[in-house]
Design a protein around this motif. Structure first.
Motif, short mmCIF file in Angstrom:
data_model
loop_
_atom_site.label_atom_id
_atom_site.label_comp_id
_atom_site.label_asym_id
_atom_site.label_seq_id
_atom_site.Cartn_x
_atom_site.Cartn_y
_atom_site.Cartn_z
N GLY A 66 0.79 -1.22 0.00
CA GLY A 66 0.00 0.00 0.00
C GLY A 66 0.82 1.27 0.00
N TRP A 67 2.09 1.19 0.40
CA TRP A 67 2.93 2.40 0.39
C TRP A 67 3.35 2.80 -1.03
CZ3 TRP A 67 5.70 -0.46 4.75
CH2 TRP A 67 5.20 -0.06 5.99
N GLY A 68 3.22 1.89 -1.98
CA GLY A 68 3.65 2.19 -3.33
C GLY A 68 5.15 2.39 -3.39
N LEU A 69 5.56 3.31 -4.24
CA LEU A 69 6.98 3.64 -4.35
C LEU A 69 7.38 4.46 -3.12
CD1 LEU A 69 9.56 3.55 -6.10
CD2 LEU A 69 8.77 5.65 -7.23
N ASN A 70 8.30 3.91 -2.31
CA ASN A 70 8.63 4.60 -1.06
C ASN A 70 10.13 4.55 -0.79
OD1 ASN A 70 8.92 2.37 1.44
ND2 ASN A 70 7.78 1.62 -0.33
N ILE A 71 10.54 5.43 0.11
CA ILE A 71 11.95 5.60 0.50
C ILE A 71 12.04 5.49 2.01
CG2 ILE A 71 13.96 7.14 0.40
CD1 ILE A 71 12.36 8.65 -1.88
N VAL A 72 13.08 4.83 2.49
CA VAL A 72 13.33 4.78 3.93
C VAL A 72 14.75 5.29 4.20
CG1 VAL A 72 13.47 3.35 6.01
CG2 VAL A 72 11.76 2.83 4.24
N VAL A 73 14.88 6.22 5.14
CA VAL A 73 16.18 6.79 5.50
C VAL A 73 16.43 6.50 6.98
CG1 VAL A 73 17.58 8.89 5.71
CG2 VAL A 73 15.97 8.63 3.79
N ARG A 74 17.59 5.94 7.28
CA ARG A 74 17.98 5.72 8.68
C ARG A 74 18.82 6.92 9.13
NH1 ARG A 74 20.55 0.38 9.23
NH2 ARG A 74 18.43 -0.36 9.67
N HIS A 75 18.44 7.50 10.27
CA HIS A 75 19.12 8.70 10.76
C HIS A 75 20.10 8.39 11.89
CE1 HIS A 75 16.51 11.13 8.27
NE2 HIS A 75 15.48 10.44 8.75
N ASN A 76 19.75 7.45 12.74
CA ASN A 76 20.67 7.01 13.79
C ASN A 76 20.27 5.59 14.19
OD1 ASN A 76 18.51 7.28 15.72
ND2 ASN A 76 19.00 9.46 15.92
N LEU A 112 17.35 16.76 -1.77
CA LEU A 112 16.23 16.19 -2.52
C LEU A 112 16.34 14.67 -2.52
CD1 LEU A 112 13.79 16.59 -4.47
CD2 LEU A 112 15.47 16.55 -6.34
N ILE A 113 15.25 13.97 -2.10
CA ILE A 113 15.29 12.51 -2.07
C ILE A 113 14.21 11.87 -2.94
CG2 ILE A 113 16.38 12.41 0.20
CD1 ILE A 113 13.62 11.79 1.39
N GLU A 152 14.84 10.01 -6.02
CA GLU A 152 16.02 10.77 -6.47
C GLU A 152 17.30 10.34 -5.77
OE1 GLU A 152 15.77 12.67 -8.93
OE2 GLU A 152 13.65 13.22 -9.05
N VAL A 153 17.25 9.23 -5.02
CA VAL A 153 18.43 8.74 -4.29
C VAL A 153 18.55 7.24 -4.52
CG1 VAL A 153 18.46 10.51 -2.48
CG2 VAL A 153 16.98 8.51 -2.22
N ALA A 154 19.65 6.67 -4.00
CA ALA A 154 19.89 5.23 -4.14
C ALA A 154 20.21 4.64 -2.78
CB ALA A 154 21.04 4.98 -5.10
N VAL A 155 19.96 3.35 -2.62
CA VAL A 155 20.25 2.67 -1.36
C VAL A 155 21.74 2.81 -1.05
CG1 VAL A 155 20.34 0.44 -0.20
CG2 VAL A 155 18.35 1.04 -1.59
N GLY A 156 22.05 3.14 0.21
CA GLY A 156 23.43 3.34 0.64
C GLY A 156 23.90 4.77 0.54
N GLN A 157 23.13 5.61 -0.13
CA GLN A 157 23.52 7.02 -0.30
C GLN A 157 23.33 7.79 1.00
OE1 GLN A 157 21.79 8.94 -3.72
NE2 GLN A 157 22.04 10.99 -2.85
N LYS A 158 24.30 8.60 1.35
CA LYS A 158 24.19 9.47 2.53
C LYS A 158 23.56 10.78 2.11
CE LYS A 158 28.10 7.52 5.07
NZ LYS A 158 27.18 6.78 5.98
N VAL A 159 22.63 11.26 2.93
CA VAL A 159 21.93 12.51 2.64
C VAL A 159 22.06 13.44 3.83
CG1 VAL A 159 20.30 11.44 1.04
CG2 VAL A 159 19.73 11.58 3.48
#
Length: 275
Positions: A197-207, A233-234, A221-228
């Motif tokens: 149900g989330w469709g196209l989604n992004i998850v970012v780990r902050h800590n 823009l993600i 606009e980002v790739a897995v393993g990329q630091k932001v």
């Protein structure tokens, strides 16, 4: 910074006092004239005055540091005991023993050294504290990731598909398809792709505890393993997955459990978010 400058000046003054004291010790023999000895006493009196002034300045800086350490960092570094022990001895008259007079000055210099060293340790503690705080704040999702209209808060709500009351585990912010989505904090992208149900989604780990999810995207606009970093823009707003229109479903997760994103938002006013 003032404390560091004072400490440098003190070091220079200590070196000068040491060399001057040794010169007096070498040249104060019986052949030294009374006029020369009076001149040396005069130089020592001036040197003592400079030591006293610098010590008072260091004590003033220490008192200010105590207030900053407590108010700004919650660190209790009490200089009062050290400052009480650094009470300067009474100046001896210029006609007293010259070597004893030098000893008095050396004691003042020793106490000033101890105070300067304590201040340096305080600066180190304060710097380490604020570096740690700065890093923690940089990884806290404290801004909204997109501009738009809030259409659903965190918590119970009526499901738009079934009409039943369900617990909404994020916030929904509506805007046009393609609207930029920005990282609300520093972190590392750990997932990009389609999920039910989330469709196209992004998850970012902050800590180690916090991560964020951005669902229903139209583009990533980002790739897995990329630091932001905060403000990067993600992705872009869309309506993929279980969605009735273009919007961002935004979640904050602590140890994998969704919590209210508004708990982390820094406000510029009673009802205004900081973007």
């Amino acid at each position: 910074m003032t404390g560091l400058v004072a400490a440098l000046l003190l070091s220079m003054l200590l070196a000068a006092a040491f060399l001057f004291g040794r010169m007096v010790e070498r040249d104060s023999g019986p052949t030294r004239s009374s006029a020369d000895r009076r001149a040396l006493r005069g130089e020592l009196i001036q040197l003592e005055g400079r030591v006293d002034n610098l010590t008072e300045r260091l004590e003033e800086i220490a008192e200010r540091e105590e207030r900053i350490l407590v108010a700004g960092a919650g660190l209790n570094m009490d200089f009062s005991g050290l400052m009480e022990s650094s009470e300067r001895p009474e100046s001896r008259p210029a006609d007293r023993d010259l070597f004893q007079y030098i000893d008095d000055i050396e004691l003042k210099i020793l106490l000033a050294e101890r105070l300067a060293e304590a201040e340096m340790q305080a600066y180190d503690s304060l710097a380490n504290h604020f570096v740690e705080v700065s890093g923690r704040l940089a990884r806290t999702p404290s801004i909204w990731p997109v501009r738009g209209i809030f259409i659903s808060d965190f918590g119970p709500r009526v499901d738009p598909f079934t009409g039943a009351v369900r617990y909404h585990k994020g916030v929904d912010i509506a805007n046009n398809t393609g609207t930029p989505i920005y990282a609300p904090a520093d972190g590392t992208v750990i997932f990009c792709g389609w999920t039910g149900g989330w469709g196209l989604n992004i998850v970012v780990r902050h800590n180690e505890e916090l991560s964020t999810r951005y669902a229903h995207c139209s583009a990533v606009e980002v790739a897995v393993g990329q630091k932001v970093q905060r403000g990067d823009l993600i992705g872009r707003v869309g309506s993929t997955g279980r969605s009735v229109g273009p919007h961002l479903h935004y979640e904050v997760l602590r140890n994998g459990v969704q919590i209210d994103p508004e708990d982390f938002i820094i406000r510029a006013g009673p009802d205004q978010s900081v973007f």
